[in-house]
Design an enzyme around this catalytic site. Structure first.
Site, mmCIF file in Angstrom:
data_model
loop_
_atom_site.group_PDB
_atom_site.id
_atom_site.type_symbol
_atom_site.label_atom_id
_atom_site.label_comp_id
_atom_site.label_asym_id
_atom_site.label_seq_id
_atom_site.Cartn_x
_atom_site.Cartn_y
_atom_site.Cartn_z
ATOM 1 N N ALA A 25 0.868 -1.173 0.000
ATOM 2 C CA ALA A 25 0.000 0.000 0.000
ATOM 3 C C ALA A 25 0.909 1.229 0.000
ATOM 4 O O ALA A 25 2.055 1.156 0.482
ATOM 5 C CB ALA A 25 -0.886 -0.008 1.238
ATOM 6 N N GLY A 42 0.273 -4.807 0.717
ATOM 7 C CA GLY A 42 -0.846 -4.867 -0.230
ATOM 8 C C GLY A 42 -0.492 -5.567 -1.534
ATOM 9 O O GLY A 42 -1.373 -6.135 -2.193
ATOM 10 N N GLU A 101 -0.802 -9.125 -0.733
ATOM 11 C CA GLU A 101 -2.230 -9.409 -0.563
ATOM 12 C C GLU A 101 -2.942 -9.485 -1.911
ATOM 13 O O GLU A 101 -3.834 -10.303 -2.112
ATOM 14 C CB GLU A 101 -2.870 -8.343 0.331
ATOM 15 C CG GLU A 101 -2.369 -8.431 1.767
ATOM 16 C CD GLU A 101 -2.889 -7.295 2.629
ATOM 17 O OE1 GLU A 101 -2.500 -6.131 2.363
ATOM 18 O OE2 GLU A 101 -3.677 -7.566 3.550
ATOM 19 N N GLU A 105 3.705 -5.474 7.626
ATOM 20 C CA GLU A 105 2.928 -4.373 8.222
ATOM 21 C C GLU A 105 3.258 -4.121 9.684
ATOM 22 O O GLU A 105 3.309 -2.972 10.132
ATOM 23 C CB GLU A 105 1.426 -4.642 8.061
ATOM 24 C CG GLU A 105 0.873 -4.303 6.684
ATOM 25 C CD GLU A 105 0.998 -5.447 5.695
ATOM 26 O OE1 GLU A 105 1.747 -6.404 5.979
ATOM 27 O OE2 GLU A 105 0.347 -5.376 4.638
#
Ligand code: COA
Length: 266
Positions: free
Chosen positions: A72, A117, A120, A140
């Site tokens: 992200a 992300g 993911e 994270e």
């Protein structure tokens, strides 16, 4: 086979090669990190792929030489309050759900860094191939946050609770070979052959009955959400529905008549 490149998006490059769409996340300044705009573009492109009857398989990869998706976009995360953080998590989950629920196969070609992300997103794809320079992880916790785009749920389902917790709690990163060993990616291929291998896999799938391919995806993806008994019923239901299709009779008759099948998606 003709390859057409389109660039209606700010942060994506799209190529169509016959019935295969190749979606490349393209944010070179941040190693293809996912900001909100990019997530929205991925959702739009994925929905367009799903709706396009000419397209049968999607390959998702990163542009450039060293990164699939670096995670992200930390610049955006850094300014979020609680409500906005929850909202962006739900939004990211929704976008990745579109990939996972696609009735046509979605292959991640993990061509470098796949963190947070990015990892993911790869987890939401149906299959993952990795280049030999790929590194994956959910770091994270090292930033004081948790995976928010489905990682806490999909990683343990894919590689088992113990390994998933080790990766997520340590914030550790795994190289391609180790990722393949633990089942995080299907296999590793040399970097310069990754896209061709993903294309070969897509083409192999496209030779098969498209309704049957969709039915396998539905049986596996939806079946895994519930108890075995419900999954077995779902499988039988889909098995029965396919018997109403012309494609099933074509596939079986083609075998008996010793000729290639001509599937018509009906
Ligand atoms: N969000 C925003 N920017 C990012 C980013 C991310 N997830 N990952 C990398 N970038 C930016 C860097 O800040 C840097 O910007 P700059 O040139 O303005 O300094 C640029 O991308 C290049 O990254 P850099 O760190 O210099 O490259 P590297 O090859 O040395 O390291 C990584 C690459 C991926 C190992 C490293 O950038 C990294 O650890 N990124 C964060 C990964 C992460 O924690 N992801 C999960 C987020 S929830």
């Amino acid at each position: 086979m003709t390859t057409r490149t389109t660039s209606t998006y700010q942060n994506l490059l799209l190529e169509r090669s016959g019935a295969v769409t190749v979606l490349k996340v393209h944010r070179p300044d941040v190693l293809n990190a996912l900001n909100r705009e990019t997530l929205a573009e991925i959702e739009d492109a994925a929905r367009a792929f799903i709706a396009d009857p000419e397209q049968g398989a999607l390959i998702v990869t990163g542009s450039g030489e060293k990164s699939f998706i670096s995670g992200a976009d930390i610049n955006e995360l850094a300014v979020l309050g609680p409500a906005a953080a929850q909202e962006i998590s739900r939004f990211g989950q929704r976008v990745l759900d579109v990939l996972e629920r696609s009735p046509k196969p979605v292959i991640a070609a993990v061509n470098g860094y796949a963190f947070g992300g990015g990892c993911e997103l790869a987890l939401a794809c149906h299959m993952r191939l990795a280049s030999d320079n790929a590194v994956l992880g959910l770091p994270e916790v090292s930033l004081g946050i948790i995976p928010g785009y489905g990682g806490t749920q999909r990683l343990p389902r894919l590689i088992g609770t113990g390994r998933a917790l080790e990766l997520m709690l340590s914030g550790g990163r795994v190289k391609a070979d180790e990722a393949a060993r633990i089942g995080l990616v299907n296999r590793v291929v040399p970097k310069d052959q990754l896209e061709a291998e993903a294309m070969k896999l897509a083409q192999a799938i496209l030779k098969n009955g498209p309704l049957a391919v969709s039915a396998v995806l539905e049986a596996v993806q939806r079946g895994l959400q519930g108890p075995l008994d419900a999954g077995l019923r779902l499988e039988s239901g889909l098995f029965g529905i396919l018997a109403a299709s012309e494609d099933m009779h074509e596939g079986l008759n083609a075998f008996l008549e010793k000729r290639p099948a001509r599937f018509l998606r009906k």
